[in-house]
Design a protein around this motif. Structure first.
Motif, short mmCIF file in Angstrom:
data_model
loop_
_atom_site.label_atom_id
_atom_site.label_comp_id
_atom_site.label_asym_id
_atom_site.label_seq_id
_atom_site.Cartn_x
_atom_site.Cartn_y
_atom_site.Cartn_z
N ASP A 95 9.43 -50.73 22.48
CA ASP A 95 9.37 -51.01 20.79
C ASP A 95 9.04 -49.51 20.30
OD1 ASP A 95 10.88 -52.96 20.42
OD2 ASP A 95 9.14 -53.79 19.65
N LEU A 96 7.91 -48.92 20.98
CA LEU A 96 7.08 -47.51 20.60
C LEU A 96 8.02 -46.54 20.90
CD1 LEU A 96 3.37 -46.52 20.91
CD2 LEU A 96 5.38 -45.27 22.05
N ILE A 97 8.58 -46.49 22.28
CA ILE A 97 8.99 -46.02 23.58
C ILE A 97 10.37 -45.55 22.43
CG2 ILE A 97 10.32 -44.79 25.04
CD1 ILE A 97 8.55 -46.16 27.01
N ASP A 98 11.15 -46.77 22.12
CA ASP A 98 12.22 -46.02 21.10
C ASP A 98 12.31 -45.76 19.72
OD1 ASP A 98 14.49 -47.45 22.97
OD2 ASP A 98 13.87 -49.61 21.71
N GLU A 99 11.45 -45.93 19.28
CA GLU A 99 10.62 -45.27 17.68
C GLU A 99 10.76 -43.77 18.02
OE1 GLU A 99 8.36 -46.06 13.49
OE2 GLU A 99 8.83 -47.64 15.60
N TYR A 100 9.63 -43.68 18.73
CA TYR A 100 8.62 -42.19 19.01
C TYR A 100 9.46 -41.81 20.64
CZ TYR A 100 5.01 -44.19 15.95
OH TYR A 100 4.75 -44.89 14.52
N TRP A 101 10.45 -41.75 20.80
CA TRP A 101 11.07 -41.09 21.64
C TRP A 101 12.12 -41.09 21.99
CZ3 TRP A 101 10.36 -41.53 27.98
CH2 TRP A 101 11.47 -40.32 28.38
N ILE A 102 13.34 -42.04 22.31
CA ILE A 102 14.63 -41.81 22.15
C ILE A 102 15.22 -41.78 21.03
CG2 ILE A 102 16.43 -43.35 22.62
CD1 ILE A 102 14.32 -44.90 24.96
N ASP A 103 14.23 -42.65 19.96
CA ASP A 103 15.12 -42.13 18.22
C ASP A 103 14.25 -41.23 18.23
OD1 ASP A 103 16.16 -45.14 18.90
OD2 ASP A 103 14.73 -45.43 17.27
N VAL A 104 13.88 -40.79 17.97
CA VAL A 104 13.36 -39.04 17.88
C VAL A 104 14.41 -38.27 18.53
CG1 VAL A 104 11.28 -37.23 18.37
CG2 VAL A 104 10.98 -39.50 17.80
N TYR A 105 15.15 -38.18 19.45
CA TYR A 105 16.01 -37.66 20.25
C TYR A 105 17.03 -37.94 19.60
CZ TYR A 105 13.38 -34.41 23.15
OH TYR A 105 12.05 -33.32 23.70
N GLY A 111 20.59 -34.41 20.74
CA GLY A 111 19.55 -35.01 21.32
C GLY A 111 19.88 -35.82 21.47
N GLU A 112 20.82 -36.76 21.89
CA GLU A 112 21.58 -37.38 21.82
C GLU A 112 21.71 -37.33 23.82
OE1 GLU A 112 23.24 -42.35 22.69
OE2 GLU A 112 23.59 -40.91 20.82
N ALA A 113 22.59 -36.47 24.12
CA ALA A 113 22.96 -36.36 24.77
C ALA A 113 22.04 -35.24 25.64
CB ALA A 113 23.94 -35.24 24.37
N TYR A 114 21.38 -34.54 25.11
CA TYR A 114 20.29 -34.16 26.26
C TYR A 114 19.51 -34.90 26.80
CZ TYR A 114 16.38 -31.14 27.61
OH TYR A 114 15.99 -30.37 29.06
N PHE A 115 19.25 -36.15 25.96
CA PHE A 115 18.31 -37.40 26.62
C PHE A 115 18.90 -37.64 27.62
CE2 PHE A 115 16.57 -41.08 26.17
CZ PHE A 115 15.16 -41.39 26.09
N ARG A 116 20.26 -38.14 27.71
CA ARG A 116 20.75 -38.76 28.12
C ARG A 116 20.89 -38.22 29.44
NH1 ARG A 116 23.14 -43.57 26.91
NH2 ARG A 116 23.28 -44.52 24.70
N HIS A 278 14.16 -20.32 22.14
CA HIS A 278 14.66 -20.40 23.64
C HIS A 278 15.22 -22.26 23.93
CE1 HIS A 278 14.89 -20.36 28.10
NE2 HIS A 278 14.13 -21.41 28.12
N TYR A 279 14.71 -23.27 22.92
CA TYR A 279 14.76 -24.08 23.19
C TYR A 279 16.26 -24.40 22.34
CZ TYR A 279 13.25 -29.23 23.37
OH TYR A 279 13.17 -30.48 23.48
N LEU A 280 16.67 -23.33 21.43
CA LEU A 280 17.82 -23.54 20.57
C LEU A 280 18.77 -23.61 21.86
CD1 LEU A 280 19.59 -25.01 18.27
CD2 LEU A 280 18.81 -22.35 17.12
N LYS A 281 18.90 -22.00 21.83
CA LYS A 281 19.76 -21.88 23.25
C LYS A 281 19.88 -22.42 24.49
CE LYS A 281 20.44 -17.42 25.65
NZ LYS A 281 19.96 -16.21 26.03
N SER A 282 18.83 -22.95 24.81
CA SER A 282 18.87 -23.46 26.15
C SER A 282 19.29 -24.86 26.15
CB SER A 282 18.05 -23.93 27.23
OG SER A 282 16.16 -24.04 25.98
N THR A 283 18.94 -25.89 25.03
CA THR A 283 18.93 -27.68 24.53
C THR A 283 19.95 -28.05 23.68
OG1 THR A 283 17.87 -27.85 23.10
CG2 THR A 283 16.72 -28.09 25.58
N GLY A 284 20.65 -26.80 22.99
CA GLY A 284 21.11 -26.87 21.53
C GLY A 284 20.26 -27.74 20.50
N ILE A 285 18.90 -27.84 20.39
CA ILE A 285 18.34 -29.00 20.05
C ILE A 285 17.77 -27.89 19.15
CG2 ILE A 285 17.04 -30.62 19.44
CD1 ILE A 285 17.77 -31.49 22.45
N ASP A 286 17.72 -27.98 17.36
CA ASP A 286 16.82 -27.89 17.03
C ASP A 286 15.10 -27.99 17.33
OD1 ASP A 286 15.50 -26.67 15.03
OD2 ASP A 286 16.99 -25.31 13.71
N LEU A 287 14.41 -27.30 17.43
CA LEU A 287 12.97 -27.98 17.21
C LEU A 287 12.19 -28.39 16.18
CD1 LEU A 287 11.14 -28.51 19.73
CD2 LEU A 287 10.03 -26.25 19.92
#
Length: 298
Positions: A95-105, A111-116, A278-287
């Motif tokens: 549940d912790l991993i879900d909330e603080y890592w997976i759900d964060v992305y 974020g979800e596409a990058y995480f997967r 760099h993060y936005l350019k390389s991952t498409g995610i706003d840090l």
């Protein structure tokens, strides 16, 4: 030599380092940069219990993540000692991993596409800290971008700020390495505070204040540009007081020490801005969005 990422806490009997949250530790991260991201993960056993079925449905089938919670000595090095995880803490850790890592992305655009795409294929839970023969204690490890090991899961308490911070630093730090492994570091990143780097074998001689003066968020960040990059992201993601500690300048400086700390903060801000771009350019995610999602859960 087999490359292994390690996020460790080194506790010396004779001397300790005081961190802000009252935690007396010295964080040691050792990440070998020749590691590959495509390290194969061993096959997953067929579900046998309700917990296994939950893991199979929500982690294996959903994200391709195998969860190893049955103790196996292959997950620690020879000579290391560690307690096995208690069965009752496994679901709360998931549940912790879900909330603080997976759900964060999942909360942020892209974020979800990058995480997967880049999530490690294996998660390992160990009950206690890994006690090594040399007196060090391993907090967690990440192997070749394919496995993240969480230690001390038997002490799970999301209301314990120190315990939770250790877990979040582990996962945010190691997942941050995937960015530079795929898209390198920001242009000229290593030149921003080039004179401040130490080495993998001497960074622990650097104090917290000296690291700040050099333009780093932690002594370990001084060990290499790659670790500097990952440490900034981990601290930015996990620590609500990041700006107060590392960005906001002290006012009315009347000492050389104050001026030196402010000079270091300016370097950290320069690096942070380059990372976010760099993060936005390389991952498409706003840090910034990712940080906001993470901190909203703390």
């Amino acid at each position: 030599m087999k490359g292994i990422f390690k996020y460790m806490e080194k506790i010396e009997i004779k001397w300790l380092v005081q961190l802000r949250l009252g935690l007396i530790v010295l964080f040691l991260v050792s990440c070998l940069e020749e590691d590959k991201l495509d390290t194969p993960v061993s096959e997953v056993d067929a579900p046998a219990t309700d917990l296994d079925k939950y893991i199979d449905e929500n982690f294996v089938q959903e994200y391709g993540i195998a969860v190893r919670y049955r103790y196996d000595e292959k997950f620690v090095d020879p000579g290391q000692q560690v307690a096995p995880p208690k069965l009752e803490v496994i679901r709360p850790m998931l549940d912790l991993i879900d909330e603080y890592w997976i759900d964060v992305y999942a909360d942020v655009e892209g974020g979800e596409a990058y995480f997967r795409r880049y999530v490690p294929g294996e998660i390992v839970f160990l009950g206690g800290l890994i006690y090594n023969g040399d007196g060090t204690v391993t907090l967690g490890t990440a192997d070749a971008g394919a496995r993240i090991t969480f230690t001390d899961v038997n002490s799970i308490d999301v209301n314990d700020e120190e315990w939770l911070l250790r877990q979040l630093h582990t996962v945010y730090h190691e997942f941050a390495h995937i960015v530079h492994q795929n898209d390198k570091l920001p242009t000229a990143f290593e030149e921003i505070s080039a004179s401040g780097y130490s080495s993998a074998g001497s960074w622990f001689n650097v104090s917290e204040e000296e690291a700040l003066i050099r333009g780093f968020v932690s002594p370990y960040g001084t060990s290499s540009p790659n670790e500097d990059f990952a440490e900034i992201i981990a601290f930015y993601m996990a620590e609500a007081d990041f700006f107060d500690e590392y960005i906001t300048l002290e006012e009315n400086c009347s000492t050389a020490g104050c001026e030196d700390r402010n000079a270091g903060r300016k370097l950290i801000l320069e690096k942070l801005n380059s990372i976010k771009e760099h993060y936005l350019k390389s991952t498409g995610i706003d840090l910034d969005d990712l940080r906001a999602s993470a901190l909203s859960r703390l």
